[in-house]
Scaffold this motif. Structure first.
Motif, short mmCIF file in Angstrom:
data_model
loop_
_atom_site.label_atom_id
_atom_site.label_comp_id
_atom_site.label_asym_id
_atom_site.label_seq_id
_atom_site.Cartn_x
_atom_site.Cartn_y
_atom_site.Cartn_z
N GLY A 120 8.76 -34.62 0.45
CA GLY A 120 7.90 -34.01 -1.18
C GLY A 120 8.16 -32.97 -2.27
O GLY A 120 8.03 -32.55 -2.68
N THR A 125 15.93 -31.42 -4.03
CA THR A 125 16.60 -31.14 -5.03
C THR A 125 16.89 -29.69 -5.38
O THR A 125 17.91 -29.89 -5.82
CB THR A 125 15.40 -31.84 -6.61
OG1 THR A 125 14.47 -33.01 -6.03
CG2 THR A 125 15.61 -31.99 -8.14
N GLY A 284 11.33 -23.43 -9.43
CA GLY A 284 11.82 -24.37 -9.58
C GLY A 284 10.77 -24.98 -11.07
O GLY A 284 10.20 -25.22 -11.36
P1 GDP Z 1 11.98 -33.25 -0.72
O1 GDP Z 1 11.43 -33.70 0.12
O2 GDP Z 1 11.28 -32.03 -0.19
O3 GDP Z 1 13.76 -33.65 -0.23
O4 GDP Z 1 11.57 -33.24 -2.63
P2 GDP Z 1 12.48 -33.83 -3.39
O5 GDP Z 1 13.72 -33.14 -3.47
O6 GDP Z 1 12.41 -35.38 -3.22
O7 GDP Z 1 12.09 -33.39 -4.10
C1 GDP Z 1 10.34 -34.63 -4.50
C2 GDP Z 1 10.33 -34.64 -6.71
O8 GDP Z 1 9.28 -33.89 -6.74
C3 GDP Z 1 11.46 -35.67 -6.75
O9 GDP Z 1 10.81 -36.31 -7.32
C4 GDP Z 1 11.74 -34.39 -7.27
O10 GDP Z 1 12.28 -35.34 -8.97
C5 GDP Z 1 10.70 -33.75 -8.02
N1 GDP Z 1 10.94 -31.69 -8.31
C6 GDP Z 1 11.81 -31.63 -7.67
N2 GDP Z 1 12.01 -30.12 -7.82
C7 GDP Z 1 11.11 -30.02 -8.86
C8 GDP Z 1 10.25 -28.51 -9.78
O11 GDP Z 1 10.53 -27.89 -9.98
N3 GDP Z 1 10.22 -30.33 -11.35
C9 GDP Z 1 8.77 -30.85 -11.50
N4 GDP Z 1 8.65 -31.29 -12.45
N5 GDP Z 1 9.48 -32.24 -10.20
C10 GDP Z 1 10.77 -31.51 -9.29
#
Ligand code: GDP
Length: 306
Positions: A120, A125, A284
């Protein structure tokens, strides 16, 4: 991200400005600066050391005898903030564009980048965002879907790859393991002549032994050129504490702080470098693929002071 700390620091500076300037009211103002840092969730030891350095300079004769003492104090806080964030206060030119140089991409051969972090935090992303930035530099990139822990992660990476027209290497999670996917993904990237391969590894909700064992195995087998820890700015000191655990296991090369566009108090941004010694590379700034900026300590310090 810094609305609250910026307001509180400015209150502290204006309280120093009021009345006759002497050591007592500078010290009083410094207490307010310390309070602002702690309320922003800055690590306690980091805040203490920071205040020691700032106060020593602020109550010195050089400030008290200067024509504009309060401006000098703001200058001291600014300089120390830049140093805390791992920068050089003299740096004045900066581009927000994230570049491959910051990621340690080599000029020749294949650069292997291993992404890690808690579930999360924004790893998948951010893999997409990095692939986009590399593509803008015309670097051929392969994304490797090695997060077999989170059911949707493989599809999510494939969707991002599809949007960017960047290849995604994946295997059937039922018959593969994260180490195998990474090894085969790197082999595949090398064979296809790519310049960069990014491994999207699995996270967990908390740091645990299984996760660290798995990451160390990937680290051993794939010998990444860069191990990048992705931290969620919204989680404050938790992000800093997990960074310590990941750094102990992997010797991190850089940190990317995500969700700095959210309503975070800034404690992770201000503490992570000082606590771990690992440089912040990018931030980010949004959910979309263009939401990634290069991290510049001077720019960040200016934003904090408002
Ligand atoms: P992972 O489990 O680490 O792979 O996390 P994800 O890439 O699925 O991201 C988790 C959530 O954080 C998603 O809803 C993304 O859209 C959100 N997210 C990731 N980076 C950013 C950011 O820089 N800003 C915002 N507002 N949301 C982000």
């Amino acid at each position: 991200m810094f609305d609250s700390i910026t307001g509180k620091l400015n209150d502290a500076f204006s309280s120093i400005n009021r009345g006759r300037l002497n050591e007592a009211n500078i010290r009083e103002g410094m207490k307010q600066v310390r309070q602002a840092l702690l309320e922003a969730d800055v690590n306690y030891d980091v805040a203490r050391d920071f205040m020691k350095r700032v106060t020593e300079q602020a109550v010195g004769d050089k400030v008290l005898k200067s024509l504009r003492p309060s401006e000098q104090i703001v200058g001291i806080v600014y300089q120390e903030l830049v140093l805390l964030l791992g920068g050089d206060p003299r740096e004045s030119e900066f581009s927000p564009r994230p570049t491959s140089a910051e990621l340690g991409v080599k000029r020749d051969g294949l650069t292997v980048i291993m992404m890690c972090g808690l579930q999360g935090s924004g790893k998948t992303t951010t893999c997409g965002k990095l692939a986009r930035a590399l593509k803008q530099e015309k670097l051929e990139t392969v994304l490797v879907a090695a997060d077999l822990q989170r059911p949707a992660a493989i599809e999510q990476l494939k969707t991002l790859g599809g949007q960017l027209d960047v290849e995604v290497y994946a295997e059937d999670p039922a018959s593969s393991s994260p180490v195998q996917v990474c090894r085969n993904g790197v082999k595949h990237a090398r064979k296809s002549g790519a310049q960069v391969v990014i491994l999207d590894t699995a996270g967990r909700l908390h740091v645990d032994d299984d996760l660290m064992r798995e990451l160390r195995q990937i680290d051993n087998k794939c010998a990444p050129d860069s191990a990048i820890y992705v931290a969620d700015a919204m989680t404050g000191q938790d992000a800093v504490n997990s960074a310590i655990a990941f750094n102990d296991a992997l010797e991190l090369d850089g940190v990317i702080l995500t969700k700095t566009d959210g309503d975070t108090r800034g404690g992770a941004a201000l503490s992570i470098r000082a606590v771990t010694g690992v440089p912040l590379k990018f931030i980010g700034t949004g959910e979309t693929l263009d939401g990634l900026e290069a991290f510049h300590p001077t720019r960040m310090a200016q934003r904090i002071l408002g």
